[in-house]
Design a protein around this motif. Structure first.
Motif, PDB file in Angstrom:
ATOM      1  N   GLU A 103      -7.213  -2.802  -4.078  1.00  0.00           N
ATOM      2  CA  GLU A 103      -7.932  -2.704  -2.812  1.00  0.00           C
ATOM      3  C   GLU A 103      -9.223  -1.919  -3.038  1.00  0.00           C
TER       4      GLU A 103
ATOM      5  N   LYS B 192      -6.269  -9.067   9.036  1.00  0.00           N
ATOM      6  CA  LYS B 192      -5.562  -7.808   9.274  1.00  0.00           C
ATOM      7  C   LYS B 192      -4.699  -7.875  10.525  1.00  0.00           C
TER       8      LYS B 192
ATOM      9  N   THR C 271      -8.225  -6.837   0.749  1.00  0.00           N
ATOM     10  CA  THR C 271      -9.669  -6.669   0.928  1.00  0.00           C
ATOM     11  C   THR C 271     -10.423  -7.690   0.071  1.00  0.00           C
TER      12      THR C 271
ATOM     13  N   SER D 230     -10.083   1.405   4.369  1.00  0.00           N
ATOM     14  CA  SER D 230      -8.860   2.203   4.463  1.00  0.00           C
ATOM     15  C   SER D 230      -9.137   3.680   4.211  1.00  0.00           C
TER      16      SER D 230
ATOM     17  N   SER E   3       0.865  -1.183   0.000  1.00  0.00           N
ATOM     18  CA  SER E   3       0.000   0.000   0.000  1.00  0.00           C
ATOM     19  C   SER E   3       0.898   1.227   0.000  1.00  0.00           C
TER      20      SER E   3
ATOM     21  N   SER F  82      -3.976   2.468  14.050  1.00  0.00           N
ATOM     22  CA  SER F  82      -4.229   1.933  12.712  1.00  0.00           C
ATOM     23  C   SER F  82      -5.493   1.087  12.679  1.00  0.00           C
TER      24      SER F  82
ATOM     25  N   LYS G 124       1.144   3.345   2.103  1.00  0.00           N
ATOM     26  CA  LYS G 124       1.590   3.682   3.458  1.00  0.00           C
ATOM     27  C   LYS G 124       3.099   3.527   3.620  1.00  0.00           C
TER      28      LYS G 124
ATOM     29  N   ASN H 160      -3.785  -1.502   7.577  1.00  0.00           N
ATOM     30  CA  ASN H 160      -2.703  -1.273   6.609  1.00  0.00           C
ATOM     31  C   ASN H 160      -1.485  -0.600   7.226  1.00  0.00           C
TER      32      ASN H 160
END
Lengths: 438, 438
Positions: free
Chosen positions: A375, A191, A411, A328, A135, A160, A137, A163
């Motif tokens: 995602e 997750k 996802t 997200s 991602s 969080s 991030k 992610n």
């Protein structure tokens, strides 16, 4: 301006603990500057103005006067965000330190998607699922990590919903720092596994994501949080700069050219505002020609406070309680929402939202046409792109870049109910012919 | 030699249908050559020798005489496997065609893992989870895709237990080809979603993976399969060459140097044999210095026919019924097993296996030390590396490269039972202090 529900007390108490005494090398970063009132502060682990509570941003001494030289140095740099180290709050030798080296992800020319959407001016997908933890991030965390090192923090932390926890855990592991990340206690097991597998401490908080955030703000002002760098709280100004690299890469990958239109997802709104900041920096440095561009923001209908405000012509964001599969992006009170409204209006863009069903359709459309499994956030941007074209708002004759900020593997549940085998047959040719696939 | 349970009939019938008449441009590829008897065939969608049933490999007219020029052209090439297009069975303009552009994945210097394992000579992880669909399969499928285009196939197909199905579906979507892939009907839902999301046809076969394979072989000889390119059957010689790019990239990323030791997973054994072939090609082209290297093969104990044969000193592989969490390596009758034995013995390497528990431990070790979340296959190679060091077989004072061929997100179930939060607490500081994390 109050940021993300934090009490002024924590805003004021943070800088006095460690900011002023530290001498740091964060490359071209020279100070922190309040986005609202312009007040300046020395570089430190603070995030809000002591005068007006506005958000702090990085101020730079950027390299000027030799755009060709700068461009050459960038092009000769590593295949990661560190090719732009002269434009980021990081030391010059950042690429030699252990870190995940995110970025320089593919900008995919999406001719088949363009044909389906009726785009004739050129369509690209910036596919950030190619980052180390899949991602965008990783971009922001890598910048926060350098700030954490500079400030002598020994624990990397964050609040969080999934992610970010994985991105922080992985970055800390690579760097040899401890990590301790905070999540709502009732996240899906997948997750939790992605967040916990890197071996740092993972703390489930009995409460909502808002409760987790509030708790982290308290921890920063407490001795228990001494030496902790919360990437999205006390390191937020450094963290947020990482999103500029999306703009840098898109323009460089287009041959040092600004696209006419960009479609960007909105969670807190930080990414969109920093993409705009990144483009303006490239213009001011002479790396790209100064030409008009439009930025479009994309939300899911079940969490669309910015889209609502844009359509109503408001300057203020009314917080909502999120209810969407695009988790997200599910921030009901987006801190940078007002700035997003400014940018969409200033550039001639817009903010739009799509339903969860449209998100799923768009994920499948992107997968079917370009082989990119996005995602839910990517379904939001592709879905909004389609909606804005149909509404005549986004111009299909102009160059357009759509962001996919994460990976569909994260996802799976969004598409699982409607994605399965075409046929199930016995292993023989007659059964195959009867299935009608040839 | 019989390949993968295919009947000689299908071996013989395939070439006559379409191979001889087609004139193809696959760059430096000049012919197909039997690995066993050397018999040559024109380039076509065939995979086994009509004389001896041995596997066919690509024969090349490779660029010779100017290693410096070749090296410069490679270094100036794209950040994908296509930088090596002069050494692959693909047309020179391959990078301009719509495809997933896999490869050029990170070679991660793994100092923290090295410290845990006691490696002092330099340790690297080649992290192929960075590929577009997050496994090394994108490399081989991208090569098969070019062969499919060259032979005029309009449908891309394969038999798969999951990873390959997604890689084929994504590649076909990007290229605008139809795909139809075959899987056992009882795969986990997550893998079915990953395979189906790209919108091609996905056919569940009522039977085991062996049944799926057998059915695909029948389909190739049947009119129903006319115009179909099965990447791992009738396009296998082209497909398999994609694995050479792992060797090319590792050596280039080390500064055009062969590592002393490589640890490679074994499923069919094809990847390991092609990595060896790739290194020998680099030597013969003068791109790297000819020096000794050792290749180690890694299996899971629950599917370790090659490891068993190596330890017993046999030349023949006795097939097994797989029972391991490392499902992407679970081929009980590995076609290239005998060649793997040859290479391990010739280079001074070895073949070893680890238990499922050791696989899980190794996945966590790699995640904790380097921030890389590997698929079970990566746990197999890291686990075998540790075991071989402890046994004094792998030399910790030499440069060593360990392959991670896939992403942990694809095999979450392997670590889920033992990976969770450190603590679950109320959102207050007293509860946090009581949890003992500070």
């Amino acid at each position: 301006m109050r940021r993300e529900g934090l009490a002024p007390m924590s805003v004021l108490s943070a800088p006095t603990t460690s900011a002023s005494a530290v001498s740091v090398d964060l490359g071209p970063a020279s100070a922190l500057s309040c986005r609202e009132c312009g007040q300046r502060y020395p570089l430190g682990p603070i995030f809000a103005c002591a005068e007006c509570f506005g958000p702090l941003e990085i101020a730079y001494d950027l390299p000027t006067g030799d755009p060709e030289g700068l461009r050459s140095r960038i092009e000769a740099g590593p295949a990661s965000i560190w090719r732009y180290s002269e434009l980021l709050p990081v030391p010059a030798d950042v690429a030699t330190k252990p870190n995940l080296n995110p970025g320089w992800t593919p900008l995919v020319r999406a001719d088949r998607l363009a044909a389906e959407l009726g785009v004739t001016g050129g369509l690209w997908v910036k596919d950030d699922s190619g980052n180390p933890t899949h991602s965008f991030k990783d971009r922001v965390v890598a910048n926060a990590l350098e700030a954490a090192r500079a400030f002598g923090f020994t624990t990397l932390s964050c609040s969080s919903t999934g992610n970010l926890a994985g991105a922080v855990g992985a970055a800390a592991a690579r760097a040899g720092l401890r990590s301790c990340v905070f999540i709502p206690h009732d996240l899906e097991q997948g997750k939790v596994v992605m967040a916990a597998v890197y071996g740092g401490d993972l703390v489930g908080i009995e409460g909502s994501y808002d409760d987790v955030n509030r708790f982290c703000s308290e921890l920063i002002g407490d001795p228990a949080g001494e030496g902790w760098g919360f990437v999205n709280v006390n390191l937020r100004p450094y963290y947020a700069e990482g999103s500029k690299t999306l703009a840098f890469e898109i323009c460089e990958q287009l041959g040092w050219r600004i696209p006419d239109q960009l479609v960007v997802p909105i969670a807190s709104g930080s990414q969109l505002t920093k993409i705009d900041k990144g483009i303006r920096e490239l213009i001011s440095l002479g790396l790209v020609e100064d030409r008009p561009y439009r930025i479009f923001g994309a939300q899911a209908e079940g969490c669309s406070p910015v889209s609502r405000a844009f359509k109503d012509g408001h300057d203020v964001i009314r917080p909502v309680k999120p209810d969407t599969i695009a988790k997200s992006l599910a921030i009901g009170n987006p801190a940078d929402g007002p700035y997003v409204l400014d940018i969409a209006r200033r550039t001639g863009g817009a903010v739009e939202d799509v339903t969860d069903a449209q998100v799923v359709d768009a994920i499948k459309l992107l997968a079917r046409t370009e082989g990119i499994f996005a995602e839910t956030a990517g379904g939001v941007t592709v879905g909004v792109t389609r909606k804005l074209i149909e509404a005549g708002v986004l111009d299909p004759t102009l160059t357009t870049v759509v962001l996919n900020t994460g990976d569909g593997l994260k996802t799976l549940d969004a598409v699982a109910p409607t994605t399965g085998p075409t046929a199930i047959i016995r292993p023989d040719l007659d059964a195959f012919r009867e299935a009608g696939l040839v």
